[in-house]
Design a protein around this motif. Structure first.
Motif, short mmCIF file in Angstrom:
data_model
loop_
_atom_site.label_atom_id
_atom_site.label_comp_id
_atom_site.label_asym_id
_atom_site.label_seq_id
_atom_site.Cartn_x
_atom_site.Cartn_y
_atom_site.Cartn_z
N UNK A 57 74.76 7.00 27.85
CA UNK A 57 75.99 7.62 28.36
C UNK A 57 76.44 8.72 27.41
N UNK A 58 76.88 9.84 27.95
CA UNK A 58 77.49 10.90 27.16
C UNK A 58 78.96 10.99 27.56
N UNK A 59 79.85 10.77 26.61
CA UNK A 59 81.30 10.83 26.86
C UNK A 59 81.86 11.97 26.01
N UNK A 60 82.52 12.95 26.65
CA UNK A 60 83.04 14.11 25.93
C UNK A 60 84.36 14.55 26.51
N UNK A 61 85.13 15.29 25.71
CA UNK A 61 86.34 15.92 26.24
C UNK A 61 85.97 17.26 26.85
N UNK A 62 86.84 17.79 27.69
CA UNK A 62 86.53 19.02 28.42
C UNK A 62 86.63 20.27 27.55
N UNK A 63 86.94 20.12 26.25
CA UNK A 63 86.81 21.27 25.34
C UNK A 63 85.35 21.70 25.27
N UNK A 64 84.46 20.74 25.41
CA UNK A 64 83.03 21.02 25.42
C UNK A 64 82.60 21.63 26.74
N UNK A 65 81.80 22.70 26.67
CA UNK A 65 81.17 23.23 27.87
C UNK A 65 79.94 22.36 28.15
N UNK A 66 80.14 21.35 28.98
CA UNK A 66 79.10 20.36 29.23
C UNK A 66 77.89 20.95 29.94
N UNK A 67 78.13 21.96 30.79
CA UNK A 67 77.02 22.59 31.50
C UNK A 67 76.09 23.29 30.50
N UNK A 68 76.67 23.96 29.51
CA UNK A 68 75.85 24.64 28.51
C UNK A 68 75.06 23.64 27.68
N UNK A 69 75.72 22.58 27.23
CA UNK A 69 75.02 21.59 26.41
C UNK A 69 73.88 20.94 27.19
N UNK A 70 74.10 20.65 28.46
CA UNK A 70 73.06 20.03 29.28
C UNK A 70 71.85 20.95 29.42
N UNK A 71 72.12 22.26 29.51
CA UNK A 71 71.02 23.21 29.63
C UNK A 71 70.28 23.39 28.30
N UNK A 72 71.04 23.38 27.21
CA UNK A 72 70.44 23.57 25.89
C UNK A 72 69.69 22.33 25.40
N UNK A 73 70.15 21.16 25.85
CA UNK A 73 69.53 19.90 25.44
C UNK A 73 69.17 19.09 26.68
N UNK A 74 68.02 19.34 27.28
CA UNK A 74 67.63 18.63 28.50
C UNK A 74 67.64 17.11 28.33
N UNK A 75 67.40 16.63 27.10
CA UNK A 75 67.41 15.18 26.90
C UNK A 75 68.81 14.60 27.11
#
Length: 400
Positions: free
Chosen positions: A62-80
């Motif tokens: 599970x990945x739990x984050x606040x919306x300060x993080x651009x989750x779409x960018x992180x998902x693209x940069x880290x496919x794992x």
């Protein structure tokens, strides 16, 4: 460590929630953070930072984050990490966040949030089945859930499981209301300030000790002046101008009261604070952030009334903490407050707020004898802990 916690702005209520989750999950999670400074840079660049610094592990579920993080960018940069089940927690809505100056809004921050919770049609269809999301034209809205105001955001996950509790109208899990309150009667936690930028900090810390031990203790409890608390960040979205103008009007009428202006400060402090400090003079019991939890709760426990003048609020940890400590709340009849506080604790205009405080200054015994008529137990960890654990224990699905 099956749960990965990511917080780009590790301070205030953001830190409070992450610390609570880490404490409760213990060895089952890993926490990755950045300091609570330069919020705008964190919103723009934290995905790139975490792409490089979050350790690779086959144990993450599970990945739990606040919306300060651009989750779409992180998902693209880290496919794992993109393959994990993801829970995004919204502390605020950047599309409706109050602007400080009359200028064009920087759309990037709201755009980041949209990208982070956007879901394709097949996932929205699944949500429609599970938690009652209905299509309205080209947009989707929740039905039967609390938090229908435009300035609120439903907690989004990359999948919704009935066992997680998301299908139930529980405050703080279906919406962004819960920010990590501890279980009553344990004292709620105040997050540490990242830096002290308060020029009065040392002076007034001593002033607080003197006032509370000598002034308050020397007066009959029912006869001493009304004690007003304002425990919020010293920033424009909390609307300190309205609060201080009301207090200055009370001062002009020679009404007796004390005030404790709590909350953390950052690099820019609205000018109204220095003006109000001078005008309020001896009415000030404390001025500035209290890094000690004991001092903070002591200040709240000696206060009679706690006030919010916020222009943007999803929940308001500070207000619930103060009510927990025995304060009578006065909140705007807007934003999230009507969902949490009964009508008698709401005001519609600054004039109504002034009249309420005017009456309380003349008769402080009214609030001191008052028993709060709302309910706060539902926001405690005792009430919500099992739902968070269930949400964060769910296994990822192959189609995520």
């Amino acid at each position: 460590m099956s749960v990965l916690l990511i917080e780009p702005f590790y301070g205030g209520s953001h830190k409070q929630l992450m610390d609570l989750l880490q404490e409760e999950l213990q060895e089952d999670c890993v926490l990755c953070t950045l300091p609570a400074k330069k919020w705008h840079w964190k919103a723009r660049t934290s995905a790139l930072y975490f792409m490089q610094t979050v350790p690779t592990s086959s144990n993450y579920r599970i990945l739990f984050a606040s919306s300060v993080l651009n989750l779409a960018e992180l998902s693209a940069l880290r496919p794992d990490l993109g393959k994990l089940k993801k829970v995004l927690y919204f502390h605020e809505n950047q599309l409706a966040y109050p602007v400080q100056k009359c200028q064009e809004r920087d759309f990037q921050y709201g755009y980041n949030q949209i990208l982070s919770w956007f879901m394709p049609e097949h996932k929205l269809a699944h949500l429609e089945q599970v938690i009652g999301v209905k299509k309205n034209g080209d947009s989707y809205q929740s039905e039967g859930l609390p938090g229908q105001q435009e300035s609120r955001a439903v907690m989004k996950t990359s999948d919704a499981h009935p066992e997680s509790g998301l299908c139930e109208p529980q405050p703080g899990l279906c919406t962004t209301q819960h920010e990590g309150l501890p279980s009553p009667p344990a004292a709620p936690a105040q997050a540490e300030a990242p830096e002290s930028t308060n020029p009065y900090q040392g002076e007034d810390k001593q002033c607080l000790t003197f006032n509370l031990s000598n002034i308050l203790s020397g007066l009959d409890y029912q006869q001493r002046p009304l004690h007003i608390a304002w425990p919020h960040r010293w920033e424009h979205d909390k609307d300190p101008e309205t609060f201080f103008k009301v207090l200055m009007k009370l001062k002009e009428q020679d009404l007796p009261f004390y005030v404790s202006v709590l909350g953390e400060t950052f690099s820019e402090i609205p000018d109204i604070f220095s003006e109000a400090r001078e005008v309020l003079g001896s009415s000030v019991l404390h001025w500035g952030y209290l890094p000690s939890k004991d001092d903070y709760f002591r200040a709240l426990c000696t206060a009679d009334v706690v006030i919010s003048t916020a222009k943007h609020e999803f929940f308001g940890v500070a207000m619930i903490e103060a009510v927990h400590c025995g304060c009578y709340p006065l909140c705007p009849k807007a934003l999230v407050y009507p969902e949490i506080f009964p009508a008698e604790y709401l005001y519609s205009t600054p004039e109504q707020l002034f009249k309420r405080l005017q009456n309380f200054c003349k008769r402080p015994d009214i609030v001191r004898k008052h028993l709060y008529k709302g309910e706060t137990a539902g926001f405690s960890w005792a009430a919500l802990g099992s739902k968070f654990r269930s949400l964060l224990a769910a296994e990822p699905r192959e189609d995520l």
